[in-house]
Design an enzyme around this catalytic site. Sequence first.
Site, short mmCIF file in Angstrom:
data_model
loop_
_atom_site.label_atom_id
_atom_site.label_comp_id
_atom_site.label_asym_id
_atom_site.label_seq_id
_atom_site.Cartn_x
_atom_site.Cartn_y
_atom_site.Cartn_z
N ARG A 20 -8.92 7.71 -0.69
CA ARG A 20 -10.20 8.48 0.49
C ARG A 20 -11.16 9.77 -0.30
O ARG A 20 -10.97 10.33 -1.17
CB ARG A 20 -9.04 8.99 1.65
CG ARG A 20 -8.87 7.39 2.11
CD ARG A 20 -8.15 8.47 4.17
NE ARG A 20 -9.26 8.19 4.85
CZ ARG A 20 -9.18 7.91 5.56
NH1 ARG A 20 -9.06 6.29 5.93
NH2 ARG A 20 -10.75 7.45 6.42
N HIS A 61 -4.20 -4.49 7.64
CA HIS A 61 -3.56 -2.96 8.95
C HIS A 61 -3.39 -3.19 9.97
O HIS A 61 -3.03 -4.18 11.11
CB HIS A 61 -4.93 -2.82 9.70
CG HIS A 61 -5.23 -1.56 8.88
ND1 HIS A 61 -4.95 -1.23 10.26
CD2 HIS A 61 -6.02 -0.46 8.32
CE1 HIS A 61 -5.20 0.34 10.41
NE2 HIS A 61 -5.63 0.19 9.33
N THR A 64 -8.40 4.16 8.69
CA THR A 64 -9.82 2.57 8.62
C THR A 64 -9.68 2.71 9.74
O THR A 64 -8.98 1.60 9.90
CB THR A 64 -9.25 1.56 7.34
OG1 THR A 64 -8.99 2.70 6.41
CG2 THR A 64 -10.74 1.60 7.26
N HIS A 79 -5.87 3.45 -1.88
CA HIS A 79 -6.63 4.07 -1.19
C HIS A 79 -7.25 5.73 -1.31
O HIS A 79 -6.62 6.10 -0.68
CB HIS A 79 -6.90 4.22 0.59
CG HIS A 79 -7.98 4.50 1.17
ND1 HIS A 79 -8.08 4.24 2.52
CD2 HIS A 79 -9.44 4.42 0.57
CE1 HIS A 79 -9.07 4.48 2.90
NE2 HIS A 79 -10.48 4.59 1.64
N ASN A 125 0.90 -1.17 0.01
CA ASN A 125 0.24 0.11 0.03
C ASN A 125 1.35 1.78 -0.20
O ASN A 125 1.91 1.52 0.87
CB ASN A 125 -1.10 -0.17 1.15
CG ASN A 125 -1.61 1.37 1.25
OD1 ASN A 125 -1.38 2.07 0.90
ND2 ASN A 125 -3.10 0.77 1.46
N HIS A 153 0.96 6.79 2.08
CA HIS A 153 2.42 6.99 2.51
C HIS A 153 2.86 7.87 1.77
O HIS A 153 3.67 8.71 2.10
CB HIS A 153 2.12 6.53 4.08
CG HIS A 153 0.78 5.97 4.69
ND1 HIS A 153 0.13 6.95 5.14
CD2 HIS A 153 0.21 5.12 5.22
CE1 HIS A 153 -1.17 6.51 5.58
NE2 HIS A 153 -0.76 5.00 5.44
N ARG A 191 -6.97 12.93 1.14
CA ARG A 191 -6.05 13.24 1.98
C ARG A 191 -4.48 12.74 1.46
O ARG A 191 -3.74 13.43 1.84
CB ARG A 191 -6.06 12.82 4.17
CG ARG A 191 -6.04 11.41 3.95
CD ARG A 191 -6.27 11.13 5.87
NE ARG A 191 -7.48 11.08 5.83
CZ ARG A 191 -8.13 10.95 6.76
NH1 ARG A 191 -7.69 10.41 7.33
NH2 ARG A 191 -9.51 10.87 7.24
N1 PXP Z 1 -5.80 -3.09 4.29
C1 PXP Z 1 -6.89 -2.26 4.09
C2 PXP Z 1 -8.33 -2.58 3.43
C3 PXP Z 1 -6.51 -0.84 4.55
O1 PXP Z 1 -7.56 0.55 4.88
C4 PXP Z 1 -5.73 -0.87 5.54
C5 PXP Z 1 -5.08 0.99 5.05
O2 PXP Z 1 -4.75 1.73 4.50
C6 PXP Z 1 -3.78 -1.78 5.01
C7 PXP Z 1 -5.16 -2.92 4.78
C8 PXP Z 1 -2.75 -1.43 4.83
O3 PXP Z 1 -2.35 -0.58 6.50
P1 PXP Z 1 -1.35 -0.25 6.53
O4 PXP Z 1 -0.86 1.05 5.97
O5 PXP Z 1 -1.30 0.26 8.84
O6 PXP Z 1 -0.16 -1.29 6.87
#
Ligand code: PXP
Length: 249
Positions: free
Chosen positions: A50, A199, A106, A48, A12, A15, A54
């Site tokens: 949003r 997550h 989330t 994501h 992901n 960030h 953001r």
């Molecule tokens: N899976 C989902 C559905 C999420 O919403 C997120 C955060 O955007 C992640 C995984 C990744 O989480 P993290 O950034 O804490 O690794």
Amino acid sequence: MQPDGKLRLGVNIDHVATVRNARGSAYPDPVRAARLAEEAGADGITAHLREDRRHISDADIDGLMQGLSVPLNLEMAVTAEMQAIALRHRPHAVCLVPEKREERTTEGGLEVAREENRLAHFIAPLRKAGCRVSIFIAAERAQVEAAHRIGAQVIELHTGAYCDAHADGRFEARDAELERLRDMAALAADLGLEVHAGHGLTYDTVAPIAAMAQVMELNIGHFLIGEAIFRGLGPAIAEMRRLMDEARR
Ligand code: PXP
């Protein structure tokens, strides 16, 4: 499952956009990070979009759709605007997540059990457009069964409570969360759902999740982008990949 049965890693890159947006400039570019993640062994890229934009922007989604050779997993809220965007781009995968404007990330899973009708109608056109639809849920029986009933192909189990308990040193609670995740992964697989998880995962917390045989994909972002500051994005991802493979063996 991939032909070799390997657990997939979705990176992901939200960030990277958070850092870019802190200056309101074009640098660093999340699409460049996504390409680097691909080279480092990511099996997919997750972003994501949003509602408040953001971090990831609409232009980032355009860039990711054009610039990637691995699948894009578009995380989004259950809104008409997001549905239209997904139908326009037709990414490989769409992951439906709950969204609250005031939250930092989330916080929970989607309330599928209470919104079956609305969600079933929402996902039908996405599936018809060829998107693999995933639902981000807490590890609760009612949510897993409802996700199955509404026709989702995939559930992503929220690992946040497990990771928070570990970080706080609440080890009994952590182990209870792991048990719930294990049970719900098994239930979902029995129902024919593909199981993903994510997550809050870090090097310290990934192994027990990666070891769950039913889990086919992990989506990891914040920790990897943070760790990239210290070791670079490629090596940060390679180490996560190594830990996942080790746990899987
Ligand atoms: N899976 C989902 C559905 C999420 O919403 C997120 C955060 O955007 C992640 C995984 C990744 O989480 P993290 O950034 O804490 O690794």
